[in-house]
Design a protein around this motif. Structure first.
Motif, PDB file in Angstrom:
ATOM      1  N   ARG A 184       0.876  -1.069  -0.063  1.00 13.97           N
ATOM      2  CA  ARG A 184      -0.075   0.139  -0.082  1.00 13.97           C
ATOM      3  C   ARG A 184       0.790   1.313  -0.067  1.00 13.97           C
ATOM      4  NH1 ARG A 184      -5.013   0.501   0.944  1.00 13.97           N
ATOM      5  NH2 ARG A 184      -6.442  -1.299   1.390  1.00 13.97           N
ATOM      6  N   PRO A 202      -4.700   5.608  -1.800  1.00 19.64           N
ATOM      7  CA  PRO A 202      -5.399   4.589  -1.400  1.00 19.64           C
ATOM      8  C   PRO A 202      -5.674   3.787  -2.362  1.00 19.64           C
ATOM      9  CG  PRO A 202      -6.842   6.624  -1.041  1.00 19.64           C
ATOM     10  CD  PRO A 202      -5.305   6.932  -1.519  1.00 19.64           C
ATOM     11  N   TRP A 236      -1.004   0.559  -5.250  1.00 16.21           N
ATOM     12  CA  TRP A 236      -0.032  -0.227  -4.686  1.00 16.21           C
ATOM     13  C   TRP A 236       1.181  -0.341  -5.375  1.00 16.21           C
ATOM     14  CZ3 TRP A 236      -5.135  -0.413  -3.993  1.00 16.21           C
ATOM     15  CH2 TRP A 236      -5.913  -1.136  -2.814  1.00 16.21           C
ATOM     16  N   SER A 261      -3.652  -8.013  -0.933  1.00 13.14           N
ATOM     17  CA  SER A 261      -4.157  -6.794  -0.210  1.00 13.14           C
ATOM     18  C   SER A 261      -5.165  -5.736  -1.183  1.00 13.14           C
ATOM     19  CB  SER A 261      -2.935  -5.860   0.135  1.00 13.14           C
ATOM     20  OG  SER A 261      -3.361  -4.714   0.254  1.00 13.14           O
ATOM     21  N   ALA A 263      -9.039  -5.191  -0.314  1.00 12.75           N
ATOM     22  CA  ALA A 263      -9.513  -3.719  -0.318  1.00 12.75           C
ATOM     23  C   ALA A 263     -10.765  -3.568  -1.624  1.00 12.75           C
ATOM     24  CB  ALA A 263      -8.542  -2.584  -0.612  1.00 12.75           C
TER      25      ALA A 263
END
Lengths: 468, 278
Positions: A428, A432, A435, A460, A464
């Motif tokens: 991250r 937001p 990545w 991840s 998300a």
């Protein structure tokens, strides 16, 4: 109940050798160093594995491949099962089996290695990976989940992330600046270490999973993150742009014709097929006396490439001693076997211009090892009045890279003071929707670490985007 | 694959291609470049954007036949395809000042043209100095003439058009009469070197657009490195524009000549192959 035959490892059997080509012959062309394991070799080697209750080898693997699991499938001659087991954790076994520094990872932890020779896990992984053509594999993906992810860079990190996401049902597009995929696997690692047909097969495999590849697409110039999100409907972005600008020695004469950076030397050879000039249009200077600066895998690749391009002598000049070289042991061993001369404890001072305008010699000074530095290795310090010259008509520097300048053009993400992207364990970034992973986060590292980062980022992103 | 929509021949050896490339057309800026690979065995060669149209989705670049790759390019026609084009690459050109001289030499005129056009659009006072060995190599004369320029000067080495001599003659006059406060140049190394010296004598800042050999064009390989102000810079990502007074011209010229021998081999091989086909 049927009787379960208890597995008894073949203790005391020597490590199986991978059928290496004679050094003098293979150093003349770009054929692979060895032909790898046959099925019989693989089964024999698999029978050396102790099948430990607590497999230390797995702890040594950055992506935690179930090593005893796939090795037991080899013993059962269940090739498809072995492949499936590895692919659960590592989508690129043919690549990793060839280029991972196994002696510091899985094989370095193997209990057999304490008193004798570790199981040849790398060769086994490679062999199983290469079985893909024989056993075939139907791409298995979860149903489409409606989320779109863009990946910038088709090197090991980008394709690992792409594969994981595609299997989870994401709509994945990989943007690549070059005309073909693979990143450093294609332009950097030479054919004799990683045949390009293997890289192509892995990319083809991803296409079968539904991953789209857009070549000739320079992120940050042709498009940026905001456009991908706002105009093209992407939900997230993984930046895997790799390492960037090469470092130079900063000594006089370094820009003379004939002085290459390893990136250029290897790109001309691997990506652009300069070894096949003039059939291919990209030329490369054929040196008689080649000197390579550095002690890592890239330096070894450059030195061994120079031999294959027809150099009479190739000298690898390193500031410390062979013991401190960061290259894989196998690469150093192969390089020496093929005739690369290692010149330890020297530092370049200046490249000398010859009458033809090209580099003709390099002036070096002797070094000695002093106190340990931040890396824990003993720092080389110059020996007074020790300068000497050696002739060279091609010099190649392989002393590392700096941050890729395109990272900051692609997306608004926080960078550290070296220009690398700040990312957490899961990849991250400060943005937001973005990545990042691989060399653009860690600085120049290994293929497997870059792949591991891609895999973690994929997990991840899944969490998300799908709220799982 | 990139389709050639239009082919224009400016002189015996100078051509312009209009190529279908809608994404690139939206992003190109004056001074930026693209990398071309004609086919599977081709090399990667940089060309500067000459023109582009985002609405119609095309870009244009101009090239002069100097070696095998440009010869092969010139043999392509409308409707043919180029295997790979990558771009836009490099930093867009930015020229300060209110009154600017744009100096273009030979095929460098193709790069000078979009820069001059951009500076005109920015409302600057723009003087253009066109230079070439001979009249036939003076490309884009009409296009330059159509711009709202403060002045257009033409020089040829042989005097076949305009003033006989080199671009520094009108440039020196512009400097001496305080007509310009900044300059931009692009062309062969000697032309850029002497334009820079002329400006330096009159304390006028001058930018040069450099054209070293490139392989990847994205800052990875270091092939295009040039010495500027004693530092090694990468023309593909730091440039291609640099302060001309700080460029080590001898270094650039030497690096440009790195593969003269190989280029000759390639060109000869291509000519022989063409002769066989005929």
């Amino acid at each position: 109940m049927p009787e379960v035959k208890k597995y008894r490892p073949n203790i005391g059997a020597p490590r199986t050798t991978p059928n290496e080509e004679p050094a003098a012959e293979r150093a003349c062309d770009f054929r692979p160093v060895d032909t790898g394991f046959t099925k019989e070799d693989a089964i024999a080697e698999a029978n050396r594995c102790l099948d430990c209750k607590k497999p230390l080898c797995m702890q040594g693997c950055p992506v935690g491949v179930n090593i005893p699991g796939f090795i037991s499938k080899i013993r059962d001659e269940d090739w498809a099962g072995a492949l499936e087991t590895i692919k659960g954790d590592n989508l690129l076994p043919s690549v990793c089996g060839r280029v991972c520094p196994q002696e510091n990872q899985c094989e370095g932890k193997c209990i057999l290695g304490r008193k004798g020779e570790a199981v040849a896990i790398g060769q086994l992984e490679r062999m199983v990976g290469d079985m893909a053509e024989e056993v075939g594999r139907a791409p298995v993906c979860k149903p489409k989940n409606g989320k779109k992810v863009a990946i910038v860079g088709s090197g090991p990190s980008g394709i690992a992330c792409a594969g994981e996401l595609a299997r989870e049902g994401f709509d994945v597009t990989v943007f690549e600046a070059f005309f073909t995929g693979g990143g450093v696997l294609t332009y950097g690692i030479p054919e004799f270490r990683l045949p390009k047909k293997i890289v192509k097969r892995e990319i083809d495999g991803l296409e079968q999973l539904g991953v789209k590849f857009e070549y000739n697409s320079v992120a940050g110039r042709l498009f940026d993150a905001d456009e991908l999100f706002n105009e093209e409907g992407f939900d997230a972005l993984y930046l895997a742009v790799g390492a960037g600008l090469p470092r130079f020695l900063k000594v006089p004469g370094e820009n003379l014709p004939g002085v290459y950076c390893a990136n250029e030397y290897l790109t001309r050879t691997n990506l652009m097929h300069a070894y096949d000039f003039p059939v291919y249009d990209t030329p490369i200077r054929q040196g008689k006396n080649v000197v390579v600066f550095g002690g890592g895998n890239v330096a070894m690749d450059a030195a061994r490439t120079a031999l294959r391009l027809g150099a009479d002598s190739v000298t690898l000049a390193y500031r410390r001693t062979e013991a401190e070289m960061p290259a894989r042991l196998a690469e150093v061993h192969h390089a020496k076997e093929e005739g690369v001369h290692i010149l330890e404890l020297v530092n370049p001072l200046e490249f000398i211009k010859g009458e033809d305008g090209f580099v003709s010699a390099v002036k070096l000074e002797r070094m000695e090892l002093g106190e340990p530095d931040a890396s824990g290795r003993r720092r080389p310090v110059p020996v007074a009045d020790s300068a000497f010259e050696i002739p060279c008509d091609v010099a190649i520097t392989a002393i590392g890279t700096m941050a890729n300048p395109f990272a900051k053009l692609c997306a608004d993400v926080e960078l550290n003071r070296w220009g690398l992207i700040e990312a957490d364990e899961d990849g991250r970034t400060s943005n937001p929707k973005v990545w990042a992973g691989g060399d653009i986060v860690t600085g120049a590292a290994t293929v497997i670490l870059a792949m591991g980062a891609g895999k973690k980022a994929a997990a991840s992103m899944k969490k998300a985007l799908l709220g799982e | 694959m990139f389709e050639i929509l239009k082919k224009t021949q400016f002189s015996e050896k100078v051509f312009e291609f209009r190529v279908h490339a809608p994404r690139m057309a939206k992003k190109a800026h004056a001074g930026q470049f693209l990398m071309v690979r004609i086919d599977e065995t081709g090399e990667r060669v940089p060309f500067t954007f000459a023109n582009w149209n985002a609405e119609e989705g095309w870009i244009e670049f101009i090239f002069m036949v100097v070696g095998k790759t440009t010869q092969c390019l010139s043999e392509l026609n409308e409707g043919d395809f180029i295997r790979d084009i990558t771009g836009p690459l490099g930093q867009p050109t930015e020229v300060e000042g209110d009154s600017v001289a744009v100096i273009g030499g030979g095929v460098g005129l193709a790069i000078a043209y979009p820069v001059a056009r951009m500076l005109c659009e920015q409302g600057k006072n723009v003087y253009v100095i066109m230079g070439a060995r001979t009249k036939d190599l003076l490309i884009l004369h009409e296009q330059f003439d159509a711009l709202p320029l403060a002045g257009l000067f033409v020089t040829t080495d042989d005097g076949s058009m305009g003033e006989k001599g080199v671009v520094t003659l009108p440039l020196a006059r512009l400097c001496e009469t305080d007509s310009i406060d900044h300059a931009f140049c692009v062309g062969p190394v000697p032309m850029m070197k002497f334009s820079s010296l002329t400006c330096h004598e009159h304390n006028i800042p001058i930018i040069a657009s450099l054209n070293p050999i490139m392989v990847d064009g994205t800052g990875m390989c270091g092939c295009c490195r040039v010495e500027v102000g004693g530092e090694t810079k990468f023309a593909c990502v730091d440039g291609p524009d640099f302060d001309a007074s700080a460029v080590d011209w001898d270094d650039l010229a030497a690096r440009q000549a790195s593969y003269r021998g190989e280029e000759a081999v390639s060109t000869k091989r291509h000519e022989e192959a063409c002769a066989c086909q005929k």
